[in-house]
Write a protein that holds these residues in place. Sequence first.
Motif, PDB file in Angstrom:
ATOM      1  N   VAL A   1       0.845  -1.189   0.000  1.00  0.00           N
ATOM      2  CA  VAL A   1       0.000   0.000   0.000  1.00  0.00           C
ATOM      3  C   VAL A   1       0.883   1.243   0.000  1.00  0.00           C
ATOM      4  CG1 VAL A   1      -1.974  -1.067   1.168  1.00  0.00           C
ATOM      5  CG2 VAL A   1      -0.192   0.022   2.541  1.00  0.00           C
ATOM      6  N   ASN A   2       0.346   2.338  -0.521  1.00  0.00           N
ATOM      7  CA  ASN A   2       0.986   3.637  -0.388  1.00  0.00           C
ATOM      8  C   ASN A   2       0.376   4.319   0.818  1.00  0.00           C
ATOM      9  OD1 ASN A   2       2.658   3.640  -2.719  1.00  0.00           O
ATOM     10  ND2 ASN A   2       0.885   4.064  -3.974  1.00  0.00           N
ATOM     11  N   VAL A   3       1.221   4.924   1.654  1.00  0.00           N
ATOM     12  CA  VAL A   3       0.751   5.648   2.834  1.00  0.00           C
ATOM     13  C   VAL A   3       1.202   7.092   2.703  1.00  0.00           C
ATOM     14  CG1 VAL A   3       0.815   5.799   5.342  1.00  0.00           C
ATOM     15  CG2 VAL A   3       0.957   3.564   4.235  1.00  0.00           C
ATOM     16  N   THR A   4       0.265   8.024   2.853  1.00  0.00           N
ATOM     17  CA  THR A   4       0.588   9.448   2.840  1.00  0.00           C
ATOM     18  C   THR A   4       0.157  10.023   4.175  1.00  0.00           C
ATOM     19  OG1 THR A   4       0.231   9.563   0.462  1.00  0.00           O
ATOM     20  CG2 THR A   4       0.248  11.653   1.657  1.00  0.00           C
ATOM     21  N   VAL A   5       1.048  10.769   4.810  1.00  0.00           N
ATOM     22  CA  VAL A   5       0.749  11.355   6.111  1.00  0.00           C
ATOM     23  C   VAL A   5       0.954  12.864   6.046  1.00  0.00           C
ATOM     24  CG1 VAL A   5       3.091  10.963   7.007  1.00  0.00           C
ATOM     25  CG2 VAL A   5       1.199  11.229   8.601  1.00  0.00           C
ATOM     26  N   THR A   6       0.077  13.603   6.710  1.00  0.00           N
ATOM     27  CA  THR A   6       0.234  15.041   6.890  1.00  0.00           C
ATOM     28  C   THR A   6       0.322  15.290   8.382  1.00  0.00           C
ATOM     29  OG1 THR A   6      -1.074  15.463   4.903  1.00  0.00           O
ATOM     30  CG2 THR A   6      -0.724  17.331   6.397  1.00  0.00           C
TER      31      THR A   6
END
Length: 142
Positions: A134-139
Amino acid sequence: MLYELSQATTNTSSSTTNGAAWSYKAGASNTPKIMEIAVNNVAATAGNFALGIAATAGTQSSSSALIPLGSAATAQGTCAITWSGSPTQPTTFLRKHQFAATQGATIIWSWPYGLSLAAGTELVLWNLATNGVVNVTVTVEE
């Protein structure tokens, strides 16, 4: 200051049931707020994930710094997909999600006022099954 990073898990990090797939670890002297985390299914593979704060933080063997949004400031927290000492799974989770075997399926978890983390705390995306990449994007606000 807002920071962001998008990172793909690896086959190794995603294939271990009840193991960590991805994490954000707060710096030793800051108390960041997680604003949003997006998890995107890379292949048509079913997945079962949970998000939780590690009972004991792991030792990140390779970490990635977050990218500043609008400034050149350096983030204190780091993200990882591999550990030389694994984080310990919590007894309860903040969020859970199951993906159908659909490429591109996405879940976005957001906290309008931020999910506050204590200094040195590790927020982990856990595999609850043998999952695909999976791709994980965090802000993050630090």
